[in-house]
Motif scaffolding. Sequence first.
Motif, short mmCIF file in Angstrom:
data_model
loop_
_atom_site.label_atom_id
_atom_site.label_comp_id
_atom_site.label_asym_id
_atom_site.label_seq_id
_atom_site.Cartn_x
_atom_site.Cartn_y
_atom_site.Cartn_z
N ASN A 1 0.82 -1.21 0.00
CA ASN A 1 0.00 0.00 0.00
C ASN A 1 0.86 1.26 0.00
N GLN B 1 2.08 1.88 -3.54
CA GLN B 1 1.03 2.44 -4.38
C GLN B 1 0.81 3.92 -4.07
N LYS B 2 0.84 4.27 -2.80
CA LYS B 2 0.66 5.68 -2.43
C LYS B 2 1.79 6.53 -2.99
N SER B 3 2.99 5.99 -3.02
CA SER B 3 4.12 6.72 -3.58
C SER B 3 3.94 6.94 -5.09
N ASP C 1 1.01 7.01 -6.55
CA ASP C 1 -0.08 7.98 -6.65
C ASP C 1 0.46 9.40 -6.57
N GLY D 1 2.15 10.24 -9.78
CA GLY D 1 1.16 10.43 -10.84
C GLY D 1 0.44 11.75 -10.74
N ALA D 2 0.28 12.25 -9.50
CA ALA D 2 -0.40 13.53 -9.32
C ALA D 2 0.40 14.69 -9.88
N SER E 1 -1.96 2.56 -15.61
CA SER E 1 -2.72 2.30 -14.40
C SER E 1 -1.83 1.51 -13.46
N TRP E 2 -2.09 1.60 -12.16
CA TRP E 2 -1.29 0.86 -11.20
C TRP E 2 -2.14 0.54 -9.98
N ALA E 3 -1.86 -0.59 -9.36
CA ALA E 3 -2.64 -1.03 -8.20
C ALA E 3 -1.91 -2.18 -7.52
#
Length: 304
Positions: free
Chosen positions: A10, A13-15, A17, A20-21, A29-31
């Motif tokens: 998690n 993924q937050k990193s 995100d 990507g921002a 896409s990533w997850a």
Amino acid sequence: MVKHSEADLNQVQKSLDAYGAEHDLVGHSWAVDAPTNSVLITVAQNVNEDASKKFIAHAKKFGDIIRVERLEGSMVANGIDVRGGTAITAHGNNGAPLHDCSVGFSAVDNVFGVQHFLTAGHCSEPAVAEWRKNDLLLGHTMSTSYPGNDYASILHGNWLAWNTSGYVSGSGGAAVPIKGSLAGPPLAGTTICKSGKTTGWTCGTVTNPSVTNDYGDGDVLGNVRTTACSEGGDSGGSVVQNKGTTANPKWMAAGLVSGGYAYSKTPTGPKIYCGAKVGLVSTNFFQPIHEVLNNLNMKLVTVP
């Protein structure tokens, strides 16, 4: 025992995100992918290659927790379905709106499989350069038959915003599935319903399956006369008939709203209302769908 904890997955993924921002990552896409105990990055064909390389390089700094897959397709947003009976707007060469009409049905040509929207021919006057819906491009007129007939086809021109649909907007906005089309005009005395931008879903009786009428531009032949209420803006909308039962309906395309008689609510008021709104029986006309499909060599988009 898994190598990477849920918290680690998690956090990665937050990193991503956060990265990507701050970067344009169209087509990515990533997850967290729990079955492979990794963070899966999916890369489509419509990426910016330079941006993609930098993103993957950044992600791989996290080590083997990152897994990358590449797909041959492009990533696009799903368009909104354009149901029959909903509003469309004609625009001129200067981009200015000209008038509102309605979509009747979606159709596909039998030769190339190209998708179209069907509307009334008188809506697609020569001054019309393009069609829009909610001010987003819908397409351009491909063919028009008016007078004589009253239909036009709009070549689908904006897949990112709009999808063709086998549904018509019914009572209260309910989705009415279209199962096919009538092989000829409906018989006198039978019930039809119509869907249009202005008056929505209304039903009535077929009073004559073949009439000639003239709106001022020349004769329109073979229209069907009915008592279903329709008004300005409904032109081109869907006319359907239930060939099933009330419990198990089978809605079939019957035609495209053409025109009718308009009345005023006051002695000096505008004549814009159907008969039913002034205490009279509505008198309106529609173009039979079988002629449209035969002449254009198309088939409808339907719901199985």
